[in-house]
Scaffold this motif. Structure first.
Motif, short mmCIF file in Angstrom:
data_model
loop_
_atom_site.label_atom_id
_atom_site.label_comp_id
_atom_site.label_asym_id
_atom_site.label_seq_id
_atom_site.Cartn_x
_atom_site.Cartn_y
_atom_site.Cartn_z
N GLU A 121 0.84 -1.20 0.00
CA GLU A 121 0.00 0.00 0.00
C GLU A 121 0.87 1.25 0.00
O GLU A 121 1.55 1.53 0.98
N LEU A 122 0.83 2.01 -1.08
CA LEU A 122 1.56 3.29 -1.14
C LEU A 122 0.86 4.29 -0.23
O LEU A 122 -0.37 4.34 -0.18
N GLN A 123 1.66 5.08 0.49
CA GLN A 123 1.07 5.99 1.48
C GLN A 123 1.18 7.45 1.04
O GLN A 123 2.21 7.85 0.48
N PRO A 124 0.16 8.26 1.35
CA PRO A 124 0.27 9.69 1.12
C PRO A 124 1.29 10.29 2.09
O PRO A 124 1.56 9.67 3.11
N PRO A 125 1.90 11.43 1.84
CA PRO A 125 1.54 12.31 0.73
C PRO A 125 2.32 12.01 -0.56
O PRO A 125 1.92 12.48 -1.61
N ASP A 126 3.40 11.21 -0.49
CA ASP A 126 4.21 11.11 -1.71
C ASP A 126 4.05 9.78 -2.45
O ASP A 126 4.55 9.62 -3.55
N TYR A 127 3.37 8.81 -1.88
CA TYR A 127 3.07 7.54 -2.55
C TYR A 127 4.32 6.87 -3.14
O TYR A 127 4.34 6.47 -4.29
N ARG A 128 5.37 6.77 -2.31
CA ARG A 128 6.61 6.14 -2.79
C ARG A 128 6.75 4.79 -2.11
O ARG A 128 6.20 4.56 -1.03
#
Ligand SMILES: Cc1ncc(COP(=O)(O)O)c(C=O)c1O
Length: 288
Positions: A121-128
């Motif tokens: 699961e990519l996480q905010p804020p940068d979705y890395r």
């Protein structure tokens, strides 16, 4: 969502298609090839002139060589390339790592083939990607990692550090990569798209999928291509042959002619940057 958007006259951001037309010259070229009789089956791997132009494009952009005969196949869009690459490799209970949120074809295709989806699961804020966490998803049954840079829907891109980590976690494994690069030109502010084609350690284990619909603003034509080393492409074509056999002939000839002029793809980054800058200016004072 598209149907609902049409019903309510809403701005439709649920599908990746543009609100402007493909180049009139390209449409004219399709007409010309249809009228000149290019209307029968194309070769299974695609019209050779188009595969040659693709090889030139990849060489010009990434300084990477692909053999048009054995390492490039024209597909009926990026989605078919993704399906075919997965179908040529994934066996029941093979594990495939994907980064979510993800383009919606990945997980169902893996499941259809009996594979197991291992989502990160990519996480905010940068979705890395957090590579130490991704490493924990790897087991002896990990067969493939699906990458998508620039990423739909978040716009995040792989950087040099991601590439280093990818090389390190795949080293001395037989994990393959499916790199969905359909948005390769939606990259801004002078950054470079880090295609798997650039890095020999990753290129040798990668299927790279691209889409002319995204490249030249004609998603309804459903033409794309796949790049892979010959040993992987041989497997890809075993599925491709019986899934679609061959792709729309006159459009392949037209795309080949259109790509003979390099500026038709070299200038795409500036073209998209202008639209992106205009959009960010417009939403600057909104809560988005
Ligand atoms: C990330 C991603 N990959 C692949 C595709 C599919 O491309 P095509 O229309 O060429 O099948 C899309 C389409 O929206 C996409 O967003």
């Amino acid at each position: 969502m598209s149907q609902l958007a049409n019903e309510h006259g809403a701005i439709n951001l649920s599908q990746g298609f543009p609100d402007y037309e493909s180049a009139p010259e390209l449409i004219e070229l399709v007409n010309r090839h249809m009228k000149s009789g290019k209307n029968q089956y194309a070769p299974m791997a695609g019209v050779i002139a188009l595969r040659e132009r693709i090889a030139e494009k990849v060489k010009a952009l990434h300084n990477s060589e692909y053999n048009p005969d054995t390492e490039i196949t024209i597909t009926a869009g990026g989605t078919q390339g993704i399906f075919t690459a997965l179908a040529s490799i994934i066996q029941p209970n093979d594990e495939v790592i994907i980064f979510e949120p993800a383009y919606d074809s990945y997980a169902p295709t893996i499941k259809l083939l009996g594979g197991l989806v291992k989502p990160f699961e990519l996480q905010p804020p940068d979705y890395r990607a957090n590579w130490s966490m991704v490493k924990k998803l790897i087991t002896s049954r990990t067969r493939m990692i699906i990458l998508n840079s620039p990423h739909n829907p978040t716009g995040s891109i792989l950087d040099e550090n991601d590439i280093k980590e990818l090389i390190s976690i795949t080293k001395r494994t037989d994990i393959l990569i499916l790199s969905d690069e359909v948005y390769e030109h939606l990259i801004y502010d002078g950054r470079t798209h880090l295609s798997m084609a650039r890095f020999p350690e990753l290129k040798e284990r990668s299927f790279i999928v691209a889409s002319f619909g995204k490249l030249f603003h004609n998603t309804g034509w459903k033409i794309g291509y796949c790049l892979a080393p010959a040993i992987l492409m041989t497997e890809f074509r075993k599925v491709h042959q019986f899934l679609v056999f061959s792709v729309n002939t006159p459009m392949q000839h037209a795309l080949a002619d259109f790509m003979a002029n390099e500026s038709n793809y070299m200038e795409l980054a500036g073209f998209f940057q202008e639209k992106r800058d205009f959009f960010t200016t417009l939403i600057k004072n909104t809560r988005f």
